[in-house]
Design a protein around this motif. Sequence first.
Motif, PDB file in Angstrom:
ATOM      1  N   MET A 137      20.387  75.321 -25.749  1.00 43.58           N
ATOM      2  CA  MET A 137      19.529  75.735 -26.852  1.00 43.58           C
ATOM      3  C   MET A 137      20.120  76.935 -27.589  1.00 43.58           C
ATOM      4  N   THR A 138      20.534  77.978 -26.882  1.00 43.95           N
ATOM      5  CA  THR A 138      20.958  79.238 -27.489  1.00 43.95           C
ATOM      6  C   THR A 138      22.239  79.065 -28.306  1.00 43.95           C
ATOM      7  N   GLU A 139      22.268  79.718 -29.468  1.00 46.43           N
ATOM      8  CA  GLU A 139      23.421  79.639 -30.348  1.00 46.43           C
ATOM      9  C   GLU A 139      23.923  81.036 -30.712  1.00 46.43           C
ATOM     10  N   SER A 144      18.561  83.408 -31.589  1.00 45.02           N
ATOM     11  CA  SER A 144      17.938  82.291 -30.878  1.00 45.02           C
ATOM     12  C   SER A 144      16.643  82.685 -30.176  1.00 45.02           C
ATOM     13  N   ALA A 147      13.424  80.263 -31.818  1.00 43.04           N
ATOM     14  CA  ALA A 147      14.049  78.951 -31.657  1.00 43.04           C
ATOM     15  C   ALA A 147      14.035  78.124 -32.934  1.00 43.04           C
ATOM     16  N   ILE A 150      17.608  77.694 -34.858  1.00 43.52           N
ATOM     17  CA  ILE A 150      18.790  76.966 -34.402  1.00 43.52           C
ATOM     18  C   ILE A 150      19.328  76.049 -35.503  1.00 43.52           C
ATOM     19  N   THR A 152      22.080  73.644 -34.888  1.00 43.01           N
ATOM     20  CA  THR A 152      22.677  72.396 -34.418  1.00 43.01           C
ATOM     21  C   THR A 152      21.940  71.211 -35.022  1.00 43.01           C
ATOM     22  N   LYS A 167      26.904  76.011 -29.220  1.00 43.53           N
ATOM     23  CA  LYS A 167      25.966  76.682 -28.323  1.00 43.53           C
ATOM     24  C   LYS A 167      26.730  77.658 -27.433  1.00 43.53           C
ATOM     25  N   GLN A 198      12.687  70.310 -34.757  1.00 45.77           N
ATOM     26  CA  GLN A 198      13.625  70.212 -33.638  1.00 45.77           C
ATOM     27  C   GLN A 198      13.321  69.024 -32.731  1.00 45.77           C
TER      28      GLN A 198
END
Length: 404
Positions: A137-139, A144, A147, A150, A152, A167, A198
Motif C-alpha cells: 500500500m505505502t508509496e 501514504s 491512503a 496513492i 498506483t 511501493k 481504490q
Amino acid sequence: MDFAFDARTEELRHQLLAFMDEYVYPAESVAEEQRARLASPWDTPAVVGELKAEARSRGLWNLFLPDSEYGAGLTNLQYAPLAEITGRSPHLAPTALNCAAPDTGNMEVLTQFGDEQQRKQWLEPLLAGEIRSAFAMTEPEVASSDATNITTRIERDGDEYVITGRKWYISGAMNPDCKIFIVMGKTDPEGSDIRRQQSMVLVPRDTPGVEIRRAMQVYGYEDHSHGGHAEVVFHQARVPVANLVGEEGGGFAIAQARLGPGRIHHCMRLIGMAERAIELMCRRAVSRTAFGKPLAQQGVVQNWIADARVAVEQLRLLVLKTAWMMDTVGNKGAHTEIQAIKIATPRTVVDILDKAVQLHGAGGVSQDFPLAELWASARTLKLADGPDEVHQRSLAHREIKKYM
C-alpha cells in the motif's frame, strides 16, 4: 468487563510460556548464528522451521484468527495476553506461531473478502505456514498516511488488470517464501468519492513486471525475521480480473478492516517488548555496580523501573479494554479506543526501551542485547499503520464533535 482470563486463555498462556522458555529464547542466538552462514540474508534459518513444527504440534498455531473455521477461534480479549507473550521475542515467536505480520492481516483479508478460489490458492498455504505474503500500500512519492493519495494504477484491460506503480516498505517482500502480494491501487482515479477510487488485487510475486528493487532498512536494521521491507515496482504487471479482492472500489474499506486488528496486535506485542525491557533492566540493575553500590540502589534507576511498571500496567488495561470492545461492539464501536492505544503504546514503550538502553550503557546499543533492535521496532510503530499525528487528529475531531 471481566479482567480474569478464562480457562482456555489460561491454558494457552501456560503452554505458550513453556514454549518460549524451552524453545524460543534459546533459539534467538541460534537463529543469528545460522543466519550468518546462509547464502542469502533473506533465507530463513533452519531453527525457525523447527520452532514452527514444534508450535504446531502443541496447538499454538494461527492463534490470531478469530474465525474458527480457519484459525483458533479466539476472541481479541483471549488473544491479547498470548500476543503479549510473543512480543517478548518479536522477531521469532510470532513467526513460530504463524502469527506474524503482514501475513496475519493478509489472512484476515482473504478470510473476510476472498472468494473460494482465492482462499484455496492463497489462504490455505498461508494458514499452513507453507508460504509468506506481503501487503503493498505505502508509496514513496505521496503521503501514504492518507491512503486516498496513492497513485498506483489498476486498469482494466479485457479479462486482466494492469498494475503500474511504485511501493516501498513492503514488509515480507524480500523473503523468498513470499509468493503473493495484496496490492492497493486506484481503479477509478477520477471517481467522485475519494474512498471508492481504490481496489485491491492479488499479484503473485513471479508475475512478469513485478520488480523487487531493493531492501529498505529501518534504523539501519534490515529486519530479516519478517522477511525484510522492500521497494517494489510494478511495470504494467498483468493479473486476471479474478484476482480482484472483494469489489472494485472496495479497497479503502478493506484496508480499514485490515488495519483495526493489525493495530491492536502491534500494541499487544509492544507490551511484551516492554516486559522484556523491564526484565533486562532489573537483571542489569542487580548485577552491576557503579560508584560504590549496585545500580539497583541508585535512585534514578529505581524511578525508571517503577515508572516502567506503572506505564505497562496502564497500557495493558487500555489494550484489554479495547480488545473487549472490539469483541462486543465491533471495530467501529471501538474506534476511539483503537486510536488511543495506537497513540499511547508505541510512544510509551519507546520511552521504556530508551531507559533500558541507557541502563545497559554501551551494551544497550550493541548487538549483545536485544534492546537496540527492539527500540527500532517500537519506534517504527509510531509510523506504521498510520502515524501518531493522524490518529491524534481523528481522535480530537471525535472528542470535539460531542460539543458542536
